[in-house]
Each structure stands twice: as C-alpha cells, then as structure tokens.
Scaffold this active site. Structure first.
Site, PDB file in Angstrom:
ATOM      1  N   HIS A  45       2.564   3.747  14.064  1.00 26.34           N
ATOM      2  CA  HIS A  45       1.939   2.467  13.794  1.00 26.34           C
ATOM      3  C   HIS A  45       2.092   1.762  15.070  1.00 26.34           C
ATOM      4  CE1 HIS A  45       0.866  -0.692  10.749  1.00 26.34           C
ATOM      5  NE2 HIS A  45       1.593  -1.378  11.599  1.00 26.34           N
ATOM      6  N   ASP A  47       1.042  -2.164  16.411  1.00 26.37           N
ATOM      7  CA  ASP A  47       1.151  -3.441  15.930  1.00 26.37           C
ATOM      8  C   ASP A  47       0.417  -4.173  17.358  1.00 26.37           C
ATOM      9  OD1 ASP A  47       1.827  -3.627  13.369  1.00 26.37           O
ATOM     10  OD2 ASP A  47       3.919  -3.249  13.978  1.00 26.37           O
ATOM     11  N   MET A  49      -0.937  -7.831  18.769  1.00 28.03           N
ATOM     12  CA  MET A  49      -0.677  -9.149  18.382  1.00 28.03           C
ATOM     13  C   MET A  49      -1.361 -10.194  19.484  1.00 28.03           C
ATOM     14  SD  MET A  49       3.114  -9.380  16.875  1.00 28.03           S
ATOM     15  CE  MET A  49       3.812  -8.205  15.548  1.00 28.03           C
ATOM     16  N   HIS A  78      -2.713  -1.496  13.815  1.00 26.83           N
ATOM     17  CA  HIS A  78      -2.940  -2.626  13.140  1.00 26.83           C
ATOM     18  C   HIS A  78      -3.217  -3.948  14.145  1.00 26.83           C
ATOM     19  CE1 HIS A  78      -0.218  -5.340  10.298  1.00 26.83           C
ATOM     20  NE2 HIS A  78      -1.446  -5.588  10.313  1.00 26.83           N
ATOM     21  N   MET A  80      -3.556  -7.316  14.572  1.00 22.50           N
ATOM     22  CA  MET A  80      -3.275  -8.637  13.977  1.00 22.50           C
ATOM     23  C   MET A  80      -4.092  -9.863  15.073  1.00 22.50           C
ATOM     24  SD  MET A  80       0.430  -7.945  12.775  1.00 22.50           S
ATOM     25  CE  MET A  80       0.779  -6.472  13.820  1.00 22.50           C
ATOM     26  N   MET A 149       0.269  -6.314   3.557  1.00 19.38           N
ATOM     27  CA  MET A 149       1.810  -6.826   4.127  1.00 19.38           C
ATOM     28  C   MET A 149       2.546  -7.266   3.257  1.00 19.38           C
ATOM     29  SD  MET A 149       1.051  -6.696   7.528  1.00 19.38           S
ATOM     30  CE  MET A 149       2.750  -7.112   7.582  1.00 19.38           C
ATOM     31  N   ASP A 187       3.771  -2.700   4.781  1.00 18.27           N
ATOM     32  CA  ASP A 187       3.972  -3.064   5.927  1.00 18.27           C
ATOM     33  C   ASP A 187       5.063  -4.177   6.099  1.00 18.27           C
ATOM     34  OD1 ASP A 187       4.177  -3.047   8.843  1.00 18.27           O
ATOM     35  OD2 ASP A 187       2.406  -3.733   9.242  1.00 18.27           O
TER      36      ASP A 187
HETATM   37  C1  DX5 Z   1       4.855  -7.089  11.200  1.00 16.67           C
HETATM   38  C2  DX5 Z   1       4.363  -5.682  11.838  1.00 16.67           C
HETATM   39  C3  DX5 Z   1       4.992  -4.730  11.276  1.00 16.67           C
HETATM   40  C4  DX5 Z   1       6.285  -4.583  12.012  1.00 16.67           C
HETATM   41  C5  DX5 Z   1       7.178  -3.960  10.785  1.00 16.67           C
HETATM   42  O1  DX5 Z   1       4.089  -8.152  11.566  1.00 16.67           O
HETATM   43  O2  DX5 Z   1       2.865  -5.462  11.214  1.00 16.67           O
HETATM   44  O3  DX5 Z   1       4.340  -3.176  11.472  1.00 16.67           O
HETATM   45  O4  DX5 Z   1       6.657  -3.658  13.011  1.00 16.67           O
HETATM   46  O5  DX5 Z   1       8.655  -3.893  10.987  1.00 16.67           O
HETATM   47  P1  DX5 Z   1       9.764  -3.992   9.984  1.00 16.67           P
HETATM   48  O6  DX5 Z   1       9.816  -2.506   9.068  1.00 16.67           O
HETATM   49  O7  DX5 Z   1      11.092  -3.805  10.938  1.00 16.67           O
HETATM   50  O8  DX5 Z   1       9.784  -5.134   9.000  1.00 16.67           O
HETATM   51 ZN    ZN Z   2       2.259  -3.456  11.246  1.00 16.93          ZN
END
Ligand code: DX5
Ligand code: ZN
Length: 230
Positions: A45, A47, A49, A78, A80, A149, A187
C-alpha cells in the site's frame, strides 16, 4: 509483476488481503523494507499525499517507479490528492497496479474512474470517515474496490474510529444485495486488536502501517495478524 486483480475478485474468496503501508516504513531504505514483507503480504500500500487534500506530504511518482523492482506484489496506490486524474497515467506508467481515488477529490467521480481504467490498472474509490456511503451508490458497479478510511487520512499511527465497523457492515450488505463483488479495503488504525472485527464486518483487504512497520519484526507482525483471523 502481477498484471491483473481478477483472481482476487472471486466472490467465494474470503482470504484476507494484507496490505502493509510503506508510510510507516523507513524511507531511507524503502526497497529493503518492501522486499522484507513480500513473501508474507498480499499487496504493498502506497500512500500519496499532496499537502492539499490532506495536511501532509509523502511521496509521488518517482518513488513508485523506484520501488517497483523491489517486489512482484501488486502496488496498491492510494491517492490522497486533489483532482487525481491529473496524475493517474503517470502512476500507472510508474508501476501501480491498483489506483485508488478519493470521492471527495473528484468533481466527476464516474469520469475519473473510467479515465483511470484506460491505463490498464484496477480502480478503487476511497471515502473519508465523515463521508456517507450514499456517495458510492452510482459508482459501485464500476469499481474493483472501495476503500473505507477508518481514520481521517493524512497520517499513520492514528486510532481506529469505532463507528466505522457499522459502516463496513452496511457497505458489504449493500454490495451483497446488489450482487457486487468488489473488495472492501479498510485503512487506518488496524492491528491485532481489531483486524478480526473489521474482517467479520465485511472488509477483505486490510491496510496495516504501524502494526507492521512500527514493530521490530514486520514479518512476524503479518503472521500474527493472520493468526488473529484463524
Ligand atoms: C493514512 C493512510 C494510511 C496509513 C495507515 O492517511 O492512508 O494508509 O498509512 O497507517 P496505520 O495502519 O498506522 O493507521
Ligand atoms: Zn492509505
């Protein structure tokens, strides 16, 4: 590299898909940290951002390209980011296998999903904890996955929002009633204490950041998570 997800879309397949989030990995040795979990995880996965859609900046296209050779597992990206269609082609070319866009970040969600599919990737739609399942009504037949989420996006290591369990169950029921066999991924804040709860509620793909990379034995942590479901 795995090219398609259809094997995972068998409606009878209730094997959980464990997706370690590299947001909690060591950015100075991402390749190594990804390789480490690749025999035990299902997807990686990633992320992304942008500091606009979420109040944090992580990494982008060059990082996806750089990590691609370190695993044969699907890269589950993912996004964001605001208006994600600006970049989905680049992420697909960099090696993403599944691209997830946020419903809240797309003015034209249906167009965004169809457009993303043009690049040979599977497509998911994510919604934030404060967004109602009703925004998914029209898009469900077009997606491979819904990402619910279970924390407000932006940071790893947050606490699971308990009311999300009911939301997972409601979504799985809606999908079952409509004969839609897409993945439900959760997630945020998932670990040994609640993985069984979210799985029993109907999630079949689970993102785990801190619960894997926040430990000194990420492989052992994945095995423990699977044991919680046995
Ligand atoms: C948060 C991310 C998640 C994050 C989850 O915005 O989308 O993917 O990495 O991390 P944990 O499992 O530590 O909550
Ligand atoms: Zn994520």
């Amino acid at each position: 590299m795995i090219e398609k997800y259809s094997d995972y879309l068998n409606k009878n397949d209730r094997d959980v898909i464990i997706c370690p989030s590299i947001l909690s990995a060591d950015f100075a040795k991402l390749g190594e940290d990804i390789d480490l979990v690749s025999n035990d995880a299902n997807w990686i996965h990633v992320d992304v951002m942008d500091g606009m859609f979420v109040p944090n900046i992580s990494f982008g296209i060059p990082i996806v390209k750089a990590i691609r050779p370190y695993t044969t597992l699907p890269l589950d990206v993912h996004l964001m980011i605001e208006d994600p269609t600006r970049y989905v082609e680049d992420f697909a070319k960099a090696g993403a296998n599944l691209i997830v866009v946020h419903a809240e970040a797309c003015k034209h969600l249906h167009r965004a999903v169809q457009y993303t599919r043009n690049f040979g990737v599977n497509v998911g739609v994510a919604i934030n904890p404060g967004t109602s399942l009703s925004v998914l009504d029209e898009i469900l037949p077009f997606v491979d996955m819904i990402l619910l989420m279970t924390v407000n996006p932006g940071f790893g290591g947050q606490t699971y929002i308990e009311t999300m369990t009911d939301k997972i169950s409601k979504l799985r029921k809606i999908m079952n009633d409509r004969n839609i066999f897409a993945h439900i991924q959760v997630d945020g804040g998932i670990g040994k204490a609640n993985i069984k709860k979210v799985y029993d509620a109907g999630a079949n793909a689970v993102v785990v950041g801190n619960a894997v990379y926040g430990t000194n034995d990420p492989v052992g942590a994945i095995k423990e998570l699977r044991k919680c479901l046995a």
